[in-house]
Design an enzyme around this catalytic site. Structure first.
Site, PDB file in Angstrom:
ATOM      1  N   THR A  86       0.819  -1.205   0.000  1.00 52.20           N
ATOM      2  CA  THR A  86       0.000   0.000   0.000  1.00 52.20           C
ATOM      3  C   THR A  86       0.856   1.258   0.000  1.00 52.20           C
ATOM      4  O   THR A  86       0.494   2.274  -0.604  1.00 52.20           O
ATOM      5  CB  THR A  86      -0.937  -0.002   1.219  1.00 52.20           C
ATOM      6  OG1 THR A  86      -1.839  -1.105   1.110  1.00 52.20           O
ATOM      7  CG2 THR A  86      -1.750   1.281   1.310  1.00 52.20           C
ATOM      8  N   TYR A 100      -7.282   1.779  -4.811  1.00 53.59           N
ATOM      9  CA  TYR A 100      -5.916   2.062  -5.268  1.00 53.59           C
ATOM     10  C   TYR A 100      -5.256   0.790  -5.781  1.00 53.59           C
ATOM     11  O   TYR A 100      -5.743  -0.319  -5.544  1.00 53.59           O
ATOM     12  CB  TYR A 100      -5.077   2.655  -4.135  1.00 53.59           C
ATOM     13  CG  TYR A 100      -4.930   1.748  -2.929  1.00 53.59           C
ATOM     14  CD1 TYR A 100      -3.894   0.830  -2.844  1.00 53.59           C
ATOM     15  CD2 TYR A 100      -5.832   1.803  -1.876  1.00 53.59           C
ATOM     16  CE1 TYR A 100      -3.756  -0.006  -1.751  1.00 53.59           C
ATOM     17  CE2 TYR A 100      -5.714   0.972  -0.778  1.00 53.59           C
ATOM     18  CZ  TYR A 100      -4.672   0.071  -0.712  1.00 53.59           C
ATOM     19  OH  TYR A 100      -4.544  -0.768   0.362  1.00 53.59           O
ATOM     20  N   SER A 133       1.908  -7.601  -0.341  1.00 55.10           N
ATOM     21  CA  SER A 133       2.693  -8.532   0.475  1.00 55.10           C
ATOM     22  C   SER A 133       2.258  -9.988   0.289  1.00 55.10           C
ATOM     23  O   SER A 133       3.082 -10.904   0.334  1.00 55.10           O
ATOM     24  CB  SER A 133       2.601  -8.154   1.953  1.00 55.10           C
ATOM     25  OG  SER A 133       1.255  -8.185   2.406  1.00 55.10           O
ATOM     26  N   THR A 164       1.177  -4.392   4.404  1.00 58.50           N
ATOM     27  CA  THR A 164       0.930  -4.707   5.807  1.00 58.50           C
ATOM     28  C   THR A 164       0.176  -6.018   6.023  1.00 58.50           C
ATOM     29  O   THR A 164       0.166  -6.542   7.135  1.00 58.50           O
ATOM     30  CB  THR A 164       0.128  -3.577   6.483  1.00 58.50           C
ATOM     31  OG1 THR A 164      -1.114  -3.412   5.795  1.00 58.50           O
ATOM     32  CG2 THR A 164       0.917  -2.271   6.466  1.00 58.50           C
ATOM     33  N   ASP A 165      -0.454  -6.561   4.979  1.00 59.35           N
ATOM     34  CA  ASP A 165      -1.291  -7.746   5.174  1.00 59.35           C
ATOM     35  C   ASP A 165      -0.519  -8.926   5.764  1.00 59.35           C
ATOM     36  O   ASP A 165      -1.012  -9.627   6.642  1.00 59.35           O
ATOM     37  CB  ASP A 165      -1.943  -8.164   3.859  1.00 59.35           C
ATOM     38  CG  ASP A 165      -3.137  -7.289   3.505  1.00 59.35           C
ATOM     39  OD1 ASP A 165      -3.485  -6.414   4.326  1.00 59.35           O
ATOM     40  OD2 ASP A 165      -3.711  -7.472   2.419  1.00 59.35           O
ATOM     41  N   LYS A 237      -1.054  -7.577  13.023  1.00 60.76           N
ATOM     42  CA  LYS A 237      -1.994  -6.601  12.489  1.00 60.76           C
ATOM     43  C   LYS A 237      -3.356  -6.858  13.121  1.00 60.76           C
ATOM     44  O   LYS A 237      -3.885  -7.968  13.052  1.00 60.76           O
ATOM     45  CB  LYS A 237      -2.065  -6.730  10.961  1.00 60.76           C
ATOM     46  CG  LYS A 237      -2.898  -5.646  10.286  1.00 60.76           C
ATOM     47  CD  LYS A 237      -2.820  -5.764   8.762  1.00 60.76           C
ATOM     48  CE  LYS A 237      -3.613  -4.636   8.089  1.00 60.76           C
ATOM     49  NZ  LYS A 237      -3.519  -4.688   6.623  1.00 60.76           N
ATOM     50  N   GLU A 364       3.979 -36.013  22.444  1.00 56.29           N
ATOM     51  CA  GLU A 364       4.643 -36.714  21.342  1.00 56.29           C
ATOM     52  C   GLU A 364       4.252 -36.074  20.013  1.00 56.29           C
ATOM     53  O   GLU A 364       3.089 -36.045  19.630  1.00 56.29           O
ATOM     54  CB  GLU A 364       4.242 -38.187  21.340  1.00 56.29           C
ATOM     55  CG  GLU A 364       4.956 -38.993  20.257  1.00 56.29           C
ATOM     56  CD  GLU A 364       4.546 -40.460  20.253  1.00 56.29           C
ATOM     57  OE1 GLU A 364       4.964 -41.180  19.330  1.00 56.29           O
ATOM     58  OE2 GLU A 364       3.792 -40.864  21.162  1.00 56.29           O
TER      59      GLU A 364
END
Length: 406
Positions: A86, A100, A133, A164-165, A237, A364
């Site tokens: 972004t 965008y 990302s 940022t994702d 986030k 285990e």
């Protein structure tokens, strides 16, 4: 007490970044933008592959050299390695906060628009890629980490820009793999560069300021957004739109940037160790991208079936993280599927889906993930399985890297 930092008296001349572009896509929001296919080739721009058979984008891993003048400068030199997101978004217009195309603008141009950078550092740029990302594979992160380590042989510090994702996963991958003690700061933004009130410019400027200050030397990778500094481990986030989205549950931020003041209030254990002793064991130069293990996440919920775990095992997963209810609990059917998978050699890490709290115990074939989020536990388990098949060794790494007590 933190050990003193040593800095190289060098500066940098801003080099031309890799040209990259995004294919035509209706600007219907950041998620659609992240899905855009981008074909990037080092030093060139190529025609995008057909939509039905998208080609994997190339990544520019060539670290720009320092000029002789830069080497003689007293200011710290910072390399900004850009991956898009972004922060590099081009909005439909100046008030289109959610409409965008992510990963559109070039980092060289964005850094060039920042005011007063001559007061904080000498800056160079590297356009590693230009995508959202989520478009990056773990193999891409392998290349990114190696590029950052190579850059730190020349530069005083590195800033990495990403979307940022999945920033928390990218940051933790770098934190666990970059071998240099020099500062690595990851940043991005919640609003594209071209809208009014964007946080992009301030985040990029402050990330460069923080990296150049050397205040996070030996901290590993730190995340800096919204004037707030977080360690990579534990940060997450928490909101899909707000600019104060990143938080570290239970532990909190490590510091803040307020104009000329950079305040650091706590440090990771690795910062207290002698130079080189805190370096993570996951040195990527010792493995290839083909060695990266397949690890998945299975979420538990009311009457959750065991099909996800069975499917992941059939698909070749060597490890599975369970995102459990409460203190890591999973359903009866998931538990039965997990038992079968463990008998086949699959390693499990148990975490909680609550977003906060520690998970203890194990058994285990099962390792507790402490307070790691499922997505960060996956990163650590993937790296662990990429370096060894020994369960006790992996368990030990989760008890140290995954649970960095002091």
């Amino acid at each position: 007490m933190m050990k003193p930092k040593s800095k190289r008296p060098i500066a940098v001349w801003s080099t031309a970044a890799l040209t990259a572009f995004v294919i035509s896509l209706s600007p219907i929001g950041s998620y659609a933008a992240h899905a855009a296919a981008v074909t990037e080739v080092k030093g060139t721009v190529s025609t995008p592959a057909p939509a039905q058979t998208p080609a994997a984008p190339g990544r520019n891993t060539t670290v720009p050299p320092l000029s002789q003048a830069a080497k003689q400068s007293a200011k710290p030199n910072v390399l900004v390695v850009a991956t898009g997101g972004t922060l590099a978004g081009q909005s439909t217009d100046a008030t289109s906060f959610q409409s965008y195309r992510a990963g559109t603008l070039k980092i060289e141009d964005m850094v060039g628009e920042l005011p007063n950078t001559d007061k904080i550092a000498d800056i160079s740029t590297l356009q590693f890629g230009n995508s959202g990302s989520s478009a990056y594979t773990m193999a891409d992160l392998y290349d990114l980490s190696q590029t950052v380590d190579q850059a730190l042989k020349v530069y005083d510090s590195v800033v990495v820009t990403t979307g940022t994702d999945t920033m928390e996963e990218i940051a933790y991958f770098l934190d666990l793999t970059v071998q240099s003690d020099k500062p690595v700061v990851i940043t991005g933004s919640m609003r594209p560069w071209t809208v009014i009130g964007s946080d992009a410019q301030a985040n990029l400027y402050n990330a460069i300021k923080l990296a150049g200050s050397g205040r996070t030397e030996s901290f590993g990778t730190v995340l800096m957004l919204n004037d707030t500094i977080h360690l990579a481990r534990g940060v997450t986030k928490t909101n899909d739109y707000r600019t104060d989205t990143f938080e570290t549950p239970m532990l909190g931020a490590v510091g803040y940037i307020d104009d000329e003041n950079i305040r650091i209030y706590r440090a990771p254990l690795r910062a207290m160790k002698a130079e080189g002793e805190g370096n993570p064991v996951f040195d990527l130069s010792k493995i290839t991208k083909a060695d990266l293990a397949k690890v998945e996440i299975a979420v538990s919920y009311q009457e959750a079936g065991g099909g996800a775990i069975k499917g992941f095992v059939a698909d070749g997963a060597k490890g599975i993280v369970t995102s459990g209810t409460g203190a890591g609990g999973i359903s009866r059917e998931m538990s039965a599927a997990r038992k079968e998978a463990i008998e086949k050699g699959v390693v499990f890490v148990t975490t909680t889906r609550t977003g906060s709290g520690s998970v203890y115990g194990g058994g285990e074939g099962i390792i507790s993930g402490d307070n790691l989020s499922p997505q960060q536990a996956r990163v650590l388990l993937q790296l662990s399985l990429s370096f060894t098949d020994d369960f006790n060794t992996i368990k030990g790494w989760f008890a140290t890297y995954g649970t960095p007590e002091v």
